[in-house]
Design a protein around this motif. Structure first.
Motif, PDB file in Angstrom:
ATOM      1  N   MET A   1       0.841  -1.221   0.000  1.00 17.32           N
ATOM      2  CA  MET A   1       0.000   0.000   0.000  1.00 17.32           C
ATOM      3  C   MET A   1       0.869   1.260   0.000  1.00 17.32           C
ATOM      4  SD  MET A   1      -3.333  -0.318   0.226  1.00 17.32           S
ATOM      5  CE  MET A   1      -4.249   0.657   1.412  1.00 17.32           C
ATOM      6  N   TYR A   2       0.425   2.269  -0.740  1.00 15.32           N
ATOM      7  CA  TYR A   2       1.130   3.543  -0.685  1.00 15.32           C
ATOM      8  C   TYR A   2       0.770   4.270   0.602  1.00 15.32           C
ATOM      9  CZ  TYR A   2       2.056   2.939  -5.653  1.00 15.32           C
ATOM     10  OH  TYR A   2       2.486   2.476  -6.843  1.00 15.32           O
ATOM     11  N   LYS A   3       1.688   5.133   1.012  1.00 19.25           N
ATOM     12  CA  LYS A   3       1.419   5.936   2.205  1.00 19.25           C
ATOM     13  C   LYS A   3       0.340   6.979   1.877  1.00 19.25           C
ATOM     14  CE  LYS A   3       4.181   7.971   5.815  1.00 19.25           C
ATOM     15  NZ  LYS A   3       5.492   7.901   6.396  1.00 19.25           N
ATOM     16  N   VAL A   4      -0.668   7.089   2.709  1.00 21.39           N
ATOM     17  CA  VAL A   4      -1.742   8.027   2.381  1.00 21.39           C
ATOM     18  C   VAL A   4      -1.828   9.217   3.332  1.00 21.39           C
ATOM     19  CG1 VAL A   4      -3.231   6.379   1.177  1.00 21.39           C
ATOM     20  CG2 VAL A   4      -3.427   6.638   3.664  1.00 21.39           C
ATOM     21  N   ASN A   5      -1.054   9.152   4.435  1.00 23.26           N
ATOM     22  CA  ASN A   5      -1.138  10.309   5.339  1.00 23.26           C
ATOM     23  C   ASN A   5      -0.242  11.449   4.837  1.00 23.26           C
ATOM     24  OD1 ASN A   5       1.092   8.842   5.915  1.00 23.26           O
ATOM     25  ND2 ASN A   5       1.063   9.285   8.106  1.00 23.26           N
ATOM     26  N   LEU A   6      -0.606  12.666   5.227  1.00 24.89           N
ATOM     27  CA  LEU A   6       0.104  13.848   4.728  1.00 24.89           C
ATOM     28  C   LEU A   6       1.272  14.209   5.643  1.00 24.89           C
ATOM     29  CD1 LEU A   6      -2.900  16.169   3.858  1.00 24.89           C
ATOM     30  CD2 LEU A   6      -1.187  15.323   2.271  1.00 24.89           C
ATOM     31  N   ASP A  12      -5.269  18.877   2.835  1.00 23.05           N
ATOM     32  CA  ASP A  12      -6.005  18.975   1.578  1.00 23.05           C
ATOM     33  C   ASP A  12      -7.131  19.974   1.830  1.00 23.05           C
ATOM     34  OD1 ASP A  12      -4.598  16.800   0.294  1.00 23.05           O
ATOM     35  OD2 ASP A  12      -5.776  15.433   1.549  1.00 23.05           O
TER      36      ASP A  12
END
Ligand SMILES: N[C@@H](Cc1c[nH]c[nH+]1)C(=O)O
Length: 389
Positions: A1-6, A12
């Motif tokens: 999984m790609y990292k999704v947190n900023l 955003d």
């Protein structure tokens, strides 16, 4: 999984908030363009040297390395890039400029602040007249009236007031810096200890009251009239008194004065002003006169006044209601694309996304708008529900 947190301190922005921000930005830009401000866009990245004026570490700037290992800065401020721009481009002066763009500052962890902000700003360069300051303050009043229900208060100050007082007392520049530091931080015990050296001087009574000289403008001016000040300091007071009387004419405009505050930017040389709303600590507007800054980039200094406008605060705290007209829908078949193109030039319609006409009709009903189709002759026809029964 790609990292999704900023990354920390970023966000955003979308939907209603982003719409509001876009609308406010567009309205401000429109106002500036019709008033002959020249728009300037400079890059997000600049050489470190552009910001020599600042303590970059303390300010919390993002530094990057380019392919030559040279330090680049994600701009924390847009005035210095504009000064750099003026020194490298042959733009005619005097001139009024404006910009809208992102700036970056790493805020303290858990402060709840964001590290990327959109700022609009104006720079009025080459005009020594007080009209430059007045135009900024008029703009604060207008933007406040339009987007903040007139709630922005203006706080005036002067970048040279402290020096005008202290220069008369001592030549010791380190001591002067120390006194200013404690005064600006309102650190009373240390401040009082430093000014003790001037106990025998006439100005000592003033020095004791100085940290409290902020707030309601007529109160501050009345208080200060009790003291005899050095000529330069008195001239500054006279100038501020004069401006105040002009600002009183602006509708609904509360004005405060702070004579014991640090100038909001190190490059200011004259009158400074901030615009804020009571409930929040950050400033919506902040600006001032900076007559020497251009000398750091080119041979000649230029008189200049400017201010930044925080579009994030405006987007968060403006209660404007952007009413959008409801749009009727057009249902079409892909082979009608050419006709659709013609029709949209004349009619304000939104294209239906449904594959089937009955679904398009359901959507139209739900949205409470009309549904149109294109007939064989290329004409618009209102779809009547009965046609499906
Ligand atoms: N760059 C300043 C605002 C400003 C524009 N021009 C002069 N001052 C700031 O961000 O606080």
């Amino acid at each position: 999984m790609y990292k999704v947190n900023l990354p920390l301190g970023t966000r955003d922005s979308f939907g209603e908030r982003e719409k509001k921000k876009y609308y406010i930005k567009a309205e401000i830009e429109k106002k500036l363009l019709v008033n002959n401000f020249m728009k300037v866009s400079t890059p997000l990245l600049e050489h470190k040297e552009v910001f020599s004026e600042f303590d970059l570490k303390q300010m919390g700037t993002y530094q990057l390395l380019d392919s030559n290992d040279e330090s680049l800065i994600l701009r924390p401020d847009l005035t210095l890039p504009l000064a750099r721009f003026l020194a490298t481009n042959n733009v005619k002066l005097p001139q009024k400029f404006y910009y809208v763009g992102e700036r970056f500052k790493i805020s303290k962890a858990l402060s709840g602040k964001y590290n990327q902000m959109t700022q609009a700003g104006i720079e009025i360069v080459g005009y020594p007249s007080i009209r430059a300051e007045l135009e900024c303050m008029l703009m604060i009043n207008q933007i406040s009236t339009e987007f903040l229900e007139g709630k922005a208060q203006i706080e005036l100050g002067h970048a040279q007031f402290a020096d005008a007082i202290l220069d008369e007392l001592t030549q010791d520049s380190k001591l002067k810096e120390k006194i200013k530091n404690e005064l600006f931080r309102k650190n009373m015990p240390k401040y009082l200890a430093y000014i003790d050296a001037f106990k025998d001087q006439k100005v000592y009574e003033f020095l004791k009251k100085w940290p409290r000289l902020f707030g309601n403008i007529s109160w501050v001016l009345r208080k200060i009239s009790e003291f005899e000040l050095p000529i330069k300091a008195q001239q500054i007071i006279n100038q501020l008194t004069q401006i105040t009387s002009w600002l009183e004419q602006l509708p609904n405009q509360k004005v405060l004065l702070d004579l014991s505050v640090a100038p909001p930017q190190s490059y200011y040389t004259g009158i400074t002003f901030k615009g804020f709303i009571e409930s929040i600590s950050d400033y919506v507007f902040s600006g001032g006169r900076y007559n020497q800054l251009l000398e750091n980039f080119q041979e000649q200094a230029e008189p200049a006044v400017g201010m930044g406008i925080d579009l994030e605060i405006l987007a968060d705290f403006s209660d404007i209601n952007i009413e959008q007209d409801k749009k009727n829908l057009l249902y079409y078949y892909p082979h009608q694309l050419g006709m659709v193109n013609q029709i949209l030039k004349k009619h304000d319609l939104e294209l239906s996304m449904e594959n089937k006409l009955e679904d398009a009709l359901l959507v139209a009903k739900r949205k409470n708008v009309e549904l149109y189709v294109i007939d064989k002759g290329g004409q618009l026809q209102n779809v009547i529900e009965d046609s499906f029964d």
